[in-house]
Every structure is written in structure tokens, then in C-alpha cells.
Design an enzyme around this catalytic site. Structure first.
Site, mmCIF file in Angstrom:
data_model
loop_
_atom_site.group_PDB
_atom_site.id
_atom_site.type_symbol
_atom_site.label_atom_id
_atom_site.label_comp_id
_atom_site.label_asym_id
_atom_site.label_seq_id
_atom_site.Cartn_x
_atom_site.Cartn_y
_atom_site.Cartn_z
ATOM 1 N N GLY A 72 0.576 -1.204 0.015
ATOM 2 C CA GLY A 72 -0.082 0.116 0.109
ATOM 3 C C GLY A 72 0.990 1.277 -0.007
ATOM 4 N N GLY A 73 0.106 2.310 0.167
ATOM 5 C CA GLY A 73 0.793 3.523 0.252
ATOM 6 C C GLY A 73 1.844 3.686 1.513
ATOM 7 N N ASP A 115 -9.435 7.469 7.576
ATOM 8 C CA ASP A 115 -9.003 6.919 6.300
ATOM 9 C C ASP A 115 -9.810 5.786 6.039
ATOM 10 O OD1 ASP A 115 -7.445 6.913 3.910
ATOM 11 O OD2 ASP A 115 -5.836 5.913 4.890
ATOM 12 N N VAL A 118 3.108 -5.553 3.367
ATOM 13 C CA VAL A 118 2.760 -6.814 4.039
ATOM 14 C C VAL A 118 3.199 -8.037 3.659
ATOM 15 C CG1 VAL A 118 0.697 -7.837 5.144
ATOM 16 C CG2 VAL A 118 0.705 -5.410 4.783
#
Length: 860
Positions: A594-595, A706, A599
Site C-alpha cells: 500500500g501507500g 482513512d 505486508v
């Protein structure tokens, strides 16, 4: 001596020793072993040593390992019995695809007689019929064998009949009852995934998709089948079958029979009654067996025991041969064309091509240097715009050249007319012009072009780098659109917003420019404006957020009132690196990016109760990164709720932070919405689980800020959990005014740079539910335009098909999408809404999510 010879010698030794000491042996065995009667002790010692060496070598699967109960009969005092294997020990040599799902050689597994499982433990096996496999009565109770067998491979529908039971077998596995797929059947299981993916859970649907006799049509009776090309589907199945299954099956069975032949030819023929796999008495019989087995395997998908007539070729075989010939012909033609081109290419053309490549390399280097220089964001934006337009023109030209009809549809769709083509080529000049009418064709073109549609989203992510140059940039004062600098007017025009709307809501335009560039924009001199407080009084905006009830963390089993969030020192919750980090964890594969970080799926070597965990690696260098990392770890360490991901621990390693948390087998809400048409009861279940997590967060005075479809995890057991708390804020001091989050899910008060509180999560929840309802979300097409619409007027028509949904669903969405944050209900109030009462139960939802994420479960 090779392994086969060693196994053979042991088999003969066992047989001869046993026949020499058993009174009921037949005459042939007595004759064969009479010469060895004086060497029993020596042979038994040799046997004991050989078995010990075999155990260390982990040799298995050839069908020649002898029956251990009879091996130990002659002299138990001289032989050390092999230790009994538990379930985990028996599965350790196999390849684990996913949790409790393995692929391997079932012959070696089922012929092993040193097994000792717990009472409720059993291995469920999926494979072809094995005519030569004999399971001992003592170990038979540990296995459940599901046979793959088809009546005929003439019709693809006969194959589809059995796909559901295989998928249900895989999905129903547990740690105490794992599933093992026969290695040569793995390709067939992969092929079945395509049917499960398109919801082919019944034979009529398979008929409808594929057709009775025509394999090149496309069914459109069901809306979710419209994009399925049945010809491609069958080709994919055929490719997987022949690439992953047929060759493996032939190799496996052929190698096993070869080992039998070698054993029989290297030694005198001896009948061994102690082996679990029956061997033949002569090498000629083995040769016939190999020949018949090869014939069976070459006939497509069928049982190994059945032999098809020579003049009858299966449908899959025909399709595969045809596809194989076409691909080989295409490859040969391509090679010929390339050779001809190389010959025809002159020296001048070759130099021109090399010069062009050199120029492209220089441009890439220039772009890299520009990104590193301290230049204004507007100049960097212009440079990126030029690069995007250049790539866009190249791709359109390539598509036009390769299109069979000359690319007329593409040209018309992108440019509208011949004059539109000129507008496209002169995009920069049109943008610098203040005449909006001349720019309208370009705007329409951008809405329908995927490259331009994603441009705004890409710029949002790339320009928000949090660097010092953004903070030290000058303040821009502009009371209206005409007074903006030219580079920012150009930027606004690319957003496809009408000029009258820009003038009417110019304050929102300045907010979007700030979000885009991190420059400070004001419509008047900020020194004359009253100072804005950093925090606002929460007041009624938070709704009735009472502290939630949770299970006692002390372990009493009682429900207690959750304490409000408080910050713990970071050095107390984040461990320092140790020299034994490699011993703690074994990294297996990357499962997401992700940003903020990456993971990984990790095996915990120290705690077997948490053997499969997820570790999120986050960069920890810049001040902004450190701030977000510390915040997320503090929130995860403090929270304790079934709808929030479980935190284990964290580690600081050099310039990275590792966060260890539970591994969730499944995927995100964004992935699920693209693969399955959710019904209203399914959406109500998701809404209930998300609101329960938010009610807990808001009760301890935290707001997520978010919340989006990528930050809602869904598991195959029906669990829904919130993740990613880097932007989470503590509202104990009051509401915030910072503009943060993701564009599509951002509430209007945040876009307007006004105070926001708990109800910003309520707005984002409604957007996530609309993603499940609308699937092809129209809000994603132009993120900046969507932000402007939300900030100026909200979302007036949330549903793409409003007649499809109930009044309860319409009502809860309308309440969540109120422009005034004070009018939005709290999470606790929404949990009492009638729409939530329509939710499915967890068991039913688990089956749906299992079918959605089946593709990832089997490891493809």
C-alpha cells in the site's frame, strides 16, 4: 548404491528373514530363502541400520516400503521401532499451498504405517483412483479419500458436475482435518477454479455459459456472465490441465512403475507379502502395466483404470492439440517476420533507431533529475503532463495500427471527429488558452480515456510527499480564478469542472489546489483573517458516543467499560532489534503493498498458537513517516475488538518498523466488490460489522479518518475487520481541521477544510457500501471532480440502479451522506437502523466470501 537398490535389498531381506522364521510360508519362499537361514542375525542388523538410514533420507512413495508389523516379528529386541508420526509430522514433507491445504504424493502418505493421530484428526485426500494402493487397516481410519472420476471427457459439462463437491471439500478444511491434493490432480483443481469464479455452482448455469454443442459463443442471459468468453474459458481450462496435471501424472506413475521394474530386474523374482503396495512377479508384467497406464493417461480426463478406444479422441484433447498447433504456428510466423525485418533494416535505419532509444534514455534520466531538484510543484506537474500525453499518443497509435478495422472506433471514441484530433495533438496550447469552449472536447476525451482518468489519482499520491520544500513554499493569494497564476489555471482546467461552478465555489477550488500541491492558497490576505484554532470543541458532532463494553482484558470473561485512549511511550510498545530476529520469523511471501508499507505472510517460529502471522514493514526515516508509524502502533496496541485487526507486537529495525498482527485469510472489500454481485442482505452484514468497529473506536475517542474499501478486510470465515490506523486521530482535545484521507471517501467538511469529527467515518462507510451496490463505481472515474462535487453539493444520486434496492437501504445511505456533519447519525444509532436487521448470518457470509476468495486459497 542408489535408493531403489537399497529399498529392493531391504524388501528381499525382510521377505527372506520372515519366510525363514514363519512355519506357514509357502514352498517357493522356503526354497528362495533356504540358503539364507544361517544369516538371520546379520540380516536383521543390516535391516535395522537400513531402516534408520531411510528415515533420515526421508525416502518415500515408490510402493516398496515393507509392512513394519511383520518386519518387527523375528527379533524385537534387536530392532529399534520407528517413532509414531503425529498429524503435523505426516504433513511436513508436503507442499503447503495455503493454511491446511497441501499438495504431495499420497502414495507415500497413505502407505506410511507409523501414524498416530488424535481422535478427531483425519486427512481428507482429493485424488484419482489408485488401483495399486493398499491401505493398512491400522491407518485407514486416519484418511478420507475423495475420488476424482469422470464418466467421459467428450463433454465439458460432465467435468463441471463434480466441481462443486471438490470446492466444498477444499473450503471445509480445518487444522484437525486438512486437505491433501494428489500432486497429479493439482492442475484439475486449478481448472475448476474458473467455474467457481464465475459462480457455476449448478449444471444449468454451466449449460447456459458454455452451450450444448457450440463452444465459441458467449452467453448473455445472466448479467454477470456478459464479459465471459466461453472459448477463452475452455482454453484456459485445457492449458491448466495439460500443463499442470497430465504431464505430472504421466511422470509420477511412469517413474513409480520404472522403480518397480528396476527392483525386479536387478534381483531374482521374489514374492513379498509384507509390502503395502502389491508388486508383480515378473518384469514383463510390469512392462504391460506401464504401457496400459500410459494409454490411460493419454486419453484426457478419465479414470486410470479405464482405457478409451484408439479411434476416440476426447474433446479436451482436440481443443488442446488445436490450440497448441495455432500457438506454434504463430510463434514460427513471428520469428520469420522478425528475421525478414532484420535483413531489410538498413544501416541508416538502424542508426536512427539507436538514436531514438538513446534519446528516450536521456528523457528518463532527465525526469529522474527533475524529481530530485527543488523545483515548484507546478513545473513538475507540467513535466508529468507532457510525459503522460506522449505515452497516451503512442498507445493510441499502436492500437490504431494493430486494430483490424484500422482503429476507427478508437479514433472516434477518443477524438470525436477529425477536428477533435487536432485538439488532442495541441493539448498544451488549448490548456494555456482561457477559452473554455475550445477545451471541452479535450475534457470529454479525458473522461473516457483510462490513462487520463487515473491521472488525477496518480498525481494526488505522488505530489503529497511531505517534504520540506512543500512546507517552505510561498503563500498564494487569489480572490478569484482569473487572478490565479497560469500554471494553476491550467491545472484546474484539466479537472473538467464547468467555469460557472469554479467561480461559484472558488474556495473549494483553492482547497483542492492545496490538496494537490501542498501550497497554501487564500482568497484574501491571511494576516487580516482571525486565527483558526487547531482544535474545535466536539459538541454534538460526535453524536451519542458512550464508552463501549468490551471483554475484560485481564481475562475474567466479563464485559467491562472500555477505557478512553491514552498514549503509551513508544519505546515501551516497540521492541528493539535482537540478533535472533531470523529465528523468530520466517518470511514466506509478499501478500500486499500500500501507500504506507508492504505486508508479508510470515511463520512465527516461537509461538505455534500464532504460527501464521502478517508483518507490515513500514519505512521509518522521515518525520512524517515516524509520526504515522508511532500513531498506528499506539492505536493497534491499545484497541481490543473483534472488528479491529489483532495486534501482536512491533520491532524497530534500522530504518524500518515491523508490525506483527494476525494474518487474515481472504481479501479486502475492494477485491470482493469486483468479483461478486453483493445482495442487500450481504451489504447489511458488512455495514453491521463495520459500524460495530467504528462504534468501539468512537467510544474510546478515536476517529479512523482513512476508512475506505482497501482498509476493510474480509475473511473466508465471515469476519470483517478494520485495518490501517496511520491517520487515526484522538478527539479528546476536540475536532480536527486537517485535510487527510483518500479522495473518493473524503467527507465534504474535510474537503472544505472545516472542522471534522467522528461522523467523517460515517460518510466514508456509506461510500464503501455504495461500492458494493454499484460495483463499477462512477465516483472513481475522476477523483478530483468527485471531490469538488462532494465539497460543493454532496452526492445527489448515490445509486446507479435505485429501483434495485429497498427503502431501508436508501434511507440509511441518505442519512450517512448528509452534507451537515451534525445531522449524520452516530455509529451506535445506525446499528439500530432497520436496514441492519436484514443482515445475513456469519456462516452464510463465510460461504460467500470463501467462494469469492477461492482463487487465492488454492494458491494461484
Amino acid at each position: 548404491m542408489d535408493n531403489n537398490s537399497t529399498l529392493n535389498n531391504i524388501t528381499i531381506t525382510v521377505a527372506s528373514s520372515h519366510n525363514n522364521t514363519t512355519t506357514n510360508s509357502n514352498n517357493n519362499n522356503n526354497n528362495n530363502n533356504g540358503s539364507n537361514s544361517n544369516n538371520n542375525n546379520e540380516q536383521l542388523n543390516t535391516l535395522s541400520n537400513s531402516i534408520t538410514s531411510l528415515k533420515s533420507l526421508n525416502i518415500s512413495g515408490s510402493g516398496v516400503i515393507t509392512n513394519n508389523s511383520e518386519v518387527n516379528t523375528p527379533s524385537e529386541g534387536n530392532i529399534t521401532p520407528l517413532p509414531l508420526l503425529s498429524l503435523s509430522d505426516a504433513l511436513s514433507p508436503l507442499r503447503e499451498l495455503y493454511s491446511c491445504l497441501y499438495v504431495g504424493d499420497i502414495r507415500a502418505l497413505m502407505s506410511n504405517q507409523y501414524l498416530k493421530f488424535e481422535e478427531n484428526e483425519k486427512i481428507r485426500i482429493l485424488g484419482f483412483p489408485e488401483p495399486h494402493l493398499e491401505i493398512d487397516e491400522k491407518t485407514q481410519k486416519y484418511f478420507s479419500y475423495q475420488i476424482i472420476e469422470f464418466e467421459s471427457d467428450e463433454d465439458i459439462l460432465s467435468i463441471a458436475k463434480s466441481f462443486e463437491q471438490y470446492s466444498q471439500l477444499i473450503l471445509g478444511r480445518t487444522p484437525t482435518q486438512p486437505v491433501v491434493i494428489q500432486e497429479c490432480c493439482f492442475g484439475l483443481v486449478l481448472a475448476s477454479i474458473y467455474f467457481i469464479k464465475y459462480e457455476l455452482f449448478s449444471l444449468p448455469q454451466a449449460h447456459d455459459l458454455i452451450g450444448y454443442n457450440d463452444f465459441f459463443g458467449t452467453s448473455k442471459k445472466h448479467s454477470h456472465f456478459e464479459k465471459v468468453d466461453s472459448c477463452t474459458l475452455i482454453n484456459d481450462i485445457t492449458s491448466y490441465y495439460y500443463n499442470n496435471m497430465s504431464s505430472k501424472r504421466k511422470t509420477t506413475i511412469f517413474s513409480n512403475n520404472i522403480s518397480f521394474t528396476n527392483l525386479q530386474t536387478t534381483t531374482p523374482p521374489t514374492t513379498t507379502t509384507t509390502t503395502t503396495t502389491t508388486t508383480t512377479t515378473s518384469s514383463s508384467n510390469n512392462s504391460e502395466q506401464i504401457e496400459s497406464t500410459s494409454k490411460n493417461n493419454s486419453s484426457g480426463i478419465t479414470s486410470p483404470t479405464s482405457i478409451k478406444p484408439k479411434n476416440k479422441v476426447g474433446l479436451l484433447k482436440k481443443l488442446f492439440n488445436k490450440m497448441d498447433k495455432e500457438s506454434s504456428n504463430n510463434n514460427n510466423n513471428k520469428e520469420k517476420v522478425e528475421k525478414i525485418k532484420e535483413k531489410k533494416e538498413s544501416k541508416k535505419e538502424r542508426e536512427a533507431r539507436e538514436a531514438k532509444e538513446e534519446k528516450e534514455r536521456e528523457e528518463r534520466e532527465k525526469e529522474h533529475q527533475l524529481a530530485l531538484k527543488n523545483i515548484p510543484p507546478a513545473e513538475l506537474y507540467k513535466h508529468h503532463m507532457e510525459q503522460i500525453q506522449k505515452i497516451q499518443k503512442q498507445q493510441i497509435a499502436e492500437l490504431n495500427a494493430t486494430s483490424p478495422d484500422g482503429g476507427n472506433d478508437l479514433s472516434n471514441g477518443s477524438n470525436g471527429s477529425k477536428n477533435g484530433n487536432n485538439n488532442n495533438n495541441n493539448n498544451n496550447s488549448n490548456n494555456n488558452n482561457n477559452n473554455n469552449n475550445s477545451n471541452e472536447p479535450n475534457s470529454q476525451h479525458q473522461n473516457h480515456n483510462p490513462i487520463t482518468n487515473l491521472m488525477d489519482q496518480e498525481l494526488i499520491e505522488n505530489y503529497d510527499d511531505g517534504s520540506d520544500r512543500m512546507k517552505n513554499s510561498k503563500t498564494i493569494i487569489s480572490p478569484n480564478f482569473e487572478s490565479l497564476p497560469d500554471e494553476y489555471k491550467t491545472m484546474v482546467k484539466t479537472w473538467d469542472i464547468k467555469q460557472e461552478s469554479v467561480d461559484e465555489h472558488f474556495e473549494i477550488i483553492l482547497s483542492l489546489l492545496h490538496f494537490h500541491t501542498k501550497q497554501r492558497f487564500y482568497s484574501s490576505d491571511p494576516t487580516n483573517l482571525p486565527d483558526k484554532p487547531k482544535y474545535y470543541n466536539v459538541g454534538n458532532v460526535c453524536g451519542n458516543c458512550t464508552p463501549p463494553m468490551i471483554l475484560d482484558p485481564a481475562g475474567s470473561g466479563q464485559m467491562v467499560v472500555a477505557k478512553s485512549f491514552y498514549k503509551r511511550p513508544f519505546d515501551q510498545i516497540c521492541k528493539k532489534p535482537t540478533n535472533e530476529m531470523k529465528k523468530l520469523y520466517t518470511f514466506r511471501e509478499k501478500v500486499g503493498k500500500g501507500g504506507f508499507g508492504t505486508v508479508y505472510l510470515v511463520r512465527n517460529n516461537m509461538d505455534k498458537s500464532k504460527s501464521r502471522i502478517a508483518i507490515k514493514k513500514l519505512p521509518h526515516v522521515r518525520k512524517k513517516e515516524k509520526k504515522f508509524n508511532v500513531k498506528e502502533i499506539r492505536v493497534l496496541e491499545f484497541t481490543n475488538h473483534p472488528n479491529i485487526i489483532t495486534y501482536y507486537n512491533s520491532h524497530m529495525l534500522h530504518d524500518e518498523v515491523w508490525i506483527a498482527m494476525e494474518f487474515m485469510e481472504g481479501g479486502t472489500l475492494a477485491e470482493a466488490s469486483n468479483q461478486y454481485p453483493f445482495q442487500e442482505s450481504n451489504i447489511a452484514y458488512v455495514a453491521r460489522e463495520v459500524l460495530q468497529g467504528l462504534a468501539y473506536l468512537h467510544g474510546i475517542q478515536l476517529v479512523h479518518r482513512d476508512l475506505k474499501s482497501q482498509n476493510i478486510m474480509m475473511t473466508t470465515s465471515g469476519e470483517i475487520k478494520l485495518i490501517d490506523f496511520g491517520l487515526c486521530a484522538n478527539l479528546s482535545k476536540g475536532e480536527r481541521i486537517r485535510m487527510c484521507g483518500s479522495p473518493i471517501w473524503m467527507p465534504p467538511e474535510m474537503i472544505q477544510q472545516k472542522q471534522h469529527g467522528y461522523t467523517c467515518d460515517i460518510w466514508s462507510t456509506a461510500i464503501c457500501l455504495l461500492e458494493l451496490a454499484n460495483r463499477n463505481n462512477k465516483l472513481r472515474k475522476n477523483p478530483i471532480k468527485t471531490m469538488f462535487m462532494v465539497g460543493s453539493e454532496g452526492i445527489k444520486d448515490p445509486f446507479e440502479d435505485p429501483h434495485k434496492w429497498s427503502d431501508e437501504f436508501h434511507d440509511i445511505i441518505n442519512k450517512c451522506l448528509q452534507m451537515d456533519p451534525h445531522k449524520r447519525p452516530s455509529a451506535q444509532e445506525l446499528l439500530k437502523h432497520p436496514f441492519i436487521q436484514l443482515a445475513d448470518n456469519k456462516k452464510k457470509m463465510g460461504k460467500i466470501l470463501s467462494s469469492i476468495f477461492l482463487k487465492s486459497i488454492v494458491g494461484i
